[in-house]
Design an enzyme around this catalytic site. Structure first.
Site, PDB file in Angstrom:
ATOM      1  N   TRP A 130       0.806  -1.183   0.065  1.00 46.24           N
ATOM      2  CA  TRP A 130       0.022  -0.110  -0.098  1.00 46.24           C
ATOM      3  C   TRP A 130       0.796   1.361   0.027  1.00 46.24           C
ATOM      4  O   TRP A 130       0.463   2.308  -0.176  1.00 46.24           O
ATOM      5  CB  TRP A 130      -1.002   0.135   1.195  1.00 46.24           C
ATOM      6  CG  TRP A 130      -0.086  -0.312   2.380  1.00 46.24           C
ATOM      7  CD1 TRP A 130       0.012  -1.585   3.018  1.00 46.24           C
ATOM      8  CD2 TRP A 130       0.823   0.713   3.309  1.00 46.24           C
ATOM      9  NE1 TRP A 130       0.877  -1.619   4.272  1.00 46.24           N
ATOM     10  CE2 TRP A 130       1.365  -0.160   4.315  1.00 46.24           C
ATOM     11  CE3 TRP A 130       1.120   2.019   3.276  1.00 46.24           C
ATOM     12  CZ2 TRP A 130       2.381   0.232   5.098  1.00 46.24           C
ATOM     13  CZ3 TRP A 130       1.966   2.348   4.019  1.00 46.24           C
ATOM     14  CH2 TRP A 130       2.663   1.560   5.082  1.00 46.24           C
ATOM     15  N   ASN A 131       2.189   1.347   0.128  1.00 49.51           N
ATOM     16  CA  ASN A 131       2.837   2.417   0.570  1.00 49.51           C
ATOM     17  C   ASN A 131       3.089   3.288  -0.520  1.00 49.51           C
ATOM     18  O   ASN A 131       3.301   4.533  -0.392  1.00 49.51           O
ATOM     19  CB  ASN A 131       4.104   2.064   1.393  1.00 49.51           C
ATOM     20  CG  ASN A 131       5.101   1.433   0.745  1.00 49.51           C
ATOM     21  OD1 ASN A 131       4.905   0.421  -0.153  1.00 49.51           O
ATOM     22  ND2 ASN A 131       6.252   1.230   1.302  1.00 49.51           N
ATOM     23  N   LYS A 154      -2.533  -8.557  -6.920  1.00 48.67           N
ATOM     24  CA  LYS A 154      -3.108  -8.715  -5.913  1.00 48.67           C
ATOM     25  C   LYS A 154      -2.527  -7.439  -5.017  1.00 48.67           C
ATOM     26  O   LYS A 154      -1.507  -7.486  -4.558  1.00 48.67           O
ATOM     27  CB  LYS A 154      -2.836 -10.055  -5.153  1.00 48.67           C
ATOM     28  CG  LYS A 154      -3.583 -10.213  -3.889  1.00 48.67           C
ATOM     29  CD  LYS A 154      -2.476  -9.635  -2.724  1.00 48.67           C
ATOM     30  CE  LYS A 154      -3.260  -9.520  -1.293  1.00 48.67           C
ATOM     31  NZ  LYS A 154      -4.116  -8.535  -1.003  1.00 48.67           N
ATOM     32  N   HIS A 155      -3.583  -6.536  -4.917  1.00 43.26           N
ATOM     33  CA  HIS A 155      -3.080  -5.114  -4.423  1.00 43.26           C
ATOM     34  C   HIS A 155      -3.311  -5.249  -2.713  1.00 43.26           C
ATOM     35  O   HIS A 155      -4.164  -6.169  -2.413  1.00 43.26           O
ATOM     36  CB  HIS A 155      -3.657  -3.838  -4.972  1.00 43.26           C
ATOM     37  CG  HIS A 155      -2.649  -3.039  -5.089  1.00 43.26           C
ATOM     38  ND1 HIS A 155      -1.735  -2.516  -4.047  1.00 43.26           N
ATOM     39  CD2 HIS A 155      -2.377  -1.927  -5.899  1.00 43.26           C
ATOM     40  CE1 HIS A 155      -0.971  -1.542  -4.496  1.00 43.26           C
ATOM     41  NE2 HIS A 155      -1.553  -1.122  -5.627  1.00 43.26           N
ATOM     42  N   GLU A 228      10.943  -7.822  -3.123  1.00 42.92           N
ATOM     43  CA  GLU A 228      11.477  -6.580  -2.483  1.00 42.92           C
ATOM     44  C   GLU A 228      10.846  -6.441  -1.298  1.00 42.92           C
ATOM     45  O   GLU A 228       9.630  -6.184  -0.883  1.00 42.92           O
ATOM     46  CB  GLU A 228      10.882  -5.524  -3.586  1.00 42.92           C
ATOM     47  CG  GLU A 228      11.399  -5.883  -5.027  1.00 42.92           C
ATOM     48  CD  GLU A 228      12.787  -5.258  -4.974  1.00 42.92           C
ATOM     49  OE1 GLU A 228      13.375  -4.810  -4.068  1.00 42.92           O
ATOM     50  OE2 GLU A 228      13.251  -5.147  -6.414  1.00 42.92           O
ATOM     51  N   LEU A 229      11.658  -6.599  -0.084  1.00 40.26           N
ATOM     52  CA  LEU A 229      11.119  -6.633   1.187  1.00 40.26           C
ATOM     53  C   LEU A 229      11.592  -5.451   1.772  1.00 40.26           C
ATOM     54  O   LEU A 229      12.005  -4.356   1.423  1.00 40.26           O
ATOM     55  CB  LEU A 229      11.563  -7.978   1.816  1.00 40.26           C
ATOM     56  CG  LEU A 229      11.141  -9.167   0.953  1.00 40.26           C
ATOM     57  CD1 LEU A 229      11.763 -10.338   1.898  1.00 40.26           C
ATOM     58  CD2 LEU A 229       9.754  -9.318   0.693  1.00 40.26           C
ATOM     59  N   CYS A 262      10.377   1.560   2.420  1.00 39.49           N
ATOM     60  CA  CYS A 262      11.220   0.504   2.545  1.00 39.49           C
ATOM     61  C   CYS A 262      12.751   1.319   2.828  1.00 39.49           C
ATOM     62  O   CYS A 262      13.688   0.599   3.400  1.00 39.49           O
ATOM     63  CB  CYS A 262      11.129  -0.529   1.439  1.00 39.49           C
ATOM     64  SG  CYS A 262      11.115   0.246  -0.211  1.00 39.49           S
ATOM     65  N   GLU A 359      13.096  -3.442  11.741  1.00 39.12           N
ATOM     66  CA  GLU A 359      12.702  -2.394  10.835  1.00 39.12           C
ATOM     67  C   GLU A 359      11.752  -1.578  11.690  1.00 39.12           C
ATOM     68  O   GLU A 359      10.830  -1.725  12.206  1.00 39.12           O
ATOM     69  CB  GLU A 359      12.204  -2.728   9.604  1.00 39.12           C
ATOM     70  CG  GLU A 359      11.754  -1.463   8.647  1.00 39.12           C
ATOM     71  CD  GLU A 359      11.040  -2.076   7.393  1.00 39.12           C
ATOM     72  OE1 GLU A 359      10.512  -3.079   7.338  1.00 39.12           O
ATOM     73  OE2 GLU A 359      11.141  -1.602   6.373  1.00 39.12           O
TER      74      GLU A 359
END
Ligand code: NAP
Length: 460
Positions: A130-131, A154-155, A228-229, A262, A359
């Site tokens: 969502w960011n 899939k959003h 992508e984490l 991120c 994080e």
């Protein structure tokens, strides 16, 4: 999680969506699979025209789309407009460059001829966060559509209006049915979808837990994945840095996207000789931020994306304090309605603190002072993450020397880690694998097919 728009500025539910049924999902995958059979035969000219049209529509609808982003996840409206511009640039970039990136690569074997032909692989599933609701989709969909793949997205459940709007833009641009499909799906059902034989590969941007779940499914069914984490980027300040400009970038690097990027600067690692002056200026600037409604042009820090996210970061800060850290600024929820968190600085964070390796996904800066360059590098690398990072110095060669020793996918000198259509984006370690954007990004879901030409000789 239910699929809903909840305005994080007020925490009011605006709209609720119904999840697609199994039958609807099956039909959507079938459509994407059929669309692939004809899309893979189209030429670059046609694909490029479609992507340029999408870029034009994004620009035309910038105000409307930006308000939608801000409503659903709380980003400052000006930044939401910037996101739409960047997304349009990504569509244009791949429309302009994909054909040359995908040109045959001539090989020079000892005998005869050979070359690599770049071919699409089929239907791809993208699981998106969502960011950056438009940019994340743009960087996955644009290159892959140019190659000839077709896309299912899939959003995130908290930005359903954005998800639907992206699909509408594809339709309005004249995309054939099944080329791009938005799946209104919960995360559990998204993971299960990886098993579908018609889906050839999957890309996920999001948390480590979601990445591990999708990657496990992809591994089980022998499909390629790109992840992508999260990240915990170091922002290293060397003793020769221009302090005023560096502090300005430190603030932007931490609070951009209300602290939920991120590649936000999360750990501020400053050389001892300039640590006090940096900290003093940084604290002053953060404490002066105007916190409020992200639709208001004067606001500098908006809400977290949801009440849950705000509660989580406040609890994480408390855990840091319980573990021995000190709050230098903020540390609490803002006393007003909505999912707001104070701009916060934490110091005295030691390795045995239970949140040391986590994080911080919100406007919370962790400050460290170190005795020299080597200690700064060692501390930056003491993280399970390896996404981005930055080094501030007036000596560019020194900056490059430090950058060379940072174990991440991206290091920026004199700028927080950022993103542009023509620069690769991605990480190592627990920040994931693979790259998006630039020429590297378009090569992730391609069959690099060897075609070998031999002189017909007698077999022995
Ligand atoms: P998240 O909870 O992992 O959600 C991301 C997406 O994954 C959403 O669509 C979510 O669906 C889905 N999802 C969640 N759990 C899943 C599962 N078990 N199986 C399949 N899909 C699943 O992440 P987030 O909280 O939205 O985003 C924050 C994280 O993303 C941070 O760590 C941030 O650093 C990282 N991030 C990384 C990048 C990058 O490029 N490296 C960019 C942006 C964000 P639902 O919404 O339905 O749960």
């Amino acid at each position: 999680m239910s699929i809903q728009t909840i305005n994080p500025t007020t925490n009011k539910v605006i709209k609720t969506f119904t999840e697609m049924t199994e039958k609807q999902v099956h039909e959507a995958v079938e459509k994407a699979s059929n669309a692939y059979e004809s899309w893979k035969k189209t030429d670059y000219k046609l694909r490029s025209a479609l992507l340029h049209k999408i870029a034009d529509l994004l620009r035309e609808q910038e105000d409307l789309l930006a308000k939608m982003i801000t409503l659903e996840m709380g980003k400052l409206l000006a930044h939401a407009k910037g996101e739409i511009k960047l997304s349009a640039e990504i569509f244009d970039y791949y429309a302009n460059n994909a054909e040359s990136f995908m040109a045959d690569k001539i090989l020079h074997p000892t005998h005869g001829q050979a070359f690599i032909r770049h071919a699409p692989i089929g239907v791809l599933l993208g699981v998106e966060p969502w960011n950056f609701p438009f940019y994340q989709v743009a960087r996955f969909a644009a290159p892959n559509i140019m190659i000839g793949n077709t896309i299912l997205v899939k959003h995130a459940s908290m930005v359903p209006q954005c998800g639907v709007a992206i699909e509408e833009i594809f339709k309005e641009a004249g995309a054939p049915s099944g080329l791009y499909t938005n799946l209104l799906l919960s995360s559990t059902n998204a993971s299960a979808l990886v098993a579908d034989k018609r889906i050839k590969a999957v890309s996920l941007t999001g948390s480590e837990a979601a990445g591990a779940s999708i990657a496990a499914e992809a591994g089980k069914y022998l499909k390629k994945s790109v992840l992508e984490l999260g990240g915990s980027d170091a922002f290293i300040v060397l003793d020769d840095a221009d302090m005023d400009k560096t502090v300005e970038w430190a603030v932007i690097g931490r609070i951009n996207n209300n602290g939920q990027s991120c590649v936000a600067a999360k750990r501020f690692i400053v050389l001892e000789s300039v640590a006090d002056i940096f900290l003093d200026k940084f604290k002053t600037k953060l404490s002066q931020l105007i916190v409020g409604d992200p639709m208001d042009a004067s606001t500098q820090l908006g809400p977290m994306s949801s009440e849950v996210a705000a509660e989580q970061i406040a609890a994480q800060v408390q855990k840091a304090v319980d573990g021995g850290a000190t709050i230098l600024l903020g540390g609490k929820r803002v006393k007003r309605e909505g999912a707001f968190m104070e701009p916060t600085i934490i110091t005295n964070m030691q390795r045995d603190n239970p949140v040391y390796y986590q994080e911080f996904f919100g406007p919370v800066a962790i400050f460290f002072r170190v005795k020299d360059e080597q200690e700064a590098i060692d501390l930056a690398n003491d993280s399970p993450y390896g996404l981005g990072g930055s080094v501030f110095t007036q000596d560019i060669e020194r900056g490059k020397r430090v950058a060379d020793q940072i174990d991440t996918g991206m290091v920026f000198i004199n700028h927080p880690t950022g993103t542009e259509a023509d620069l690769p984006f991605g990480g190592i370690k627990r920040s994931g694998y693979g790259r998006e954007l630039s020429e590297l990004g378009i090569n992730e879901f391609v069959n690099k097919k060897l075609i070998r030409v031999s002189e017909l000789s007698d077999p022995f």
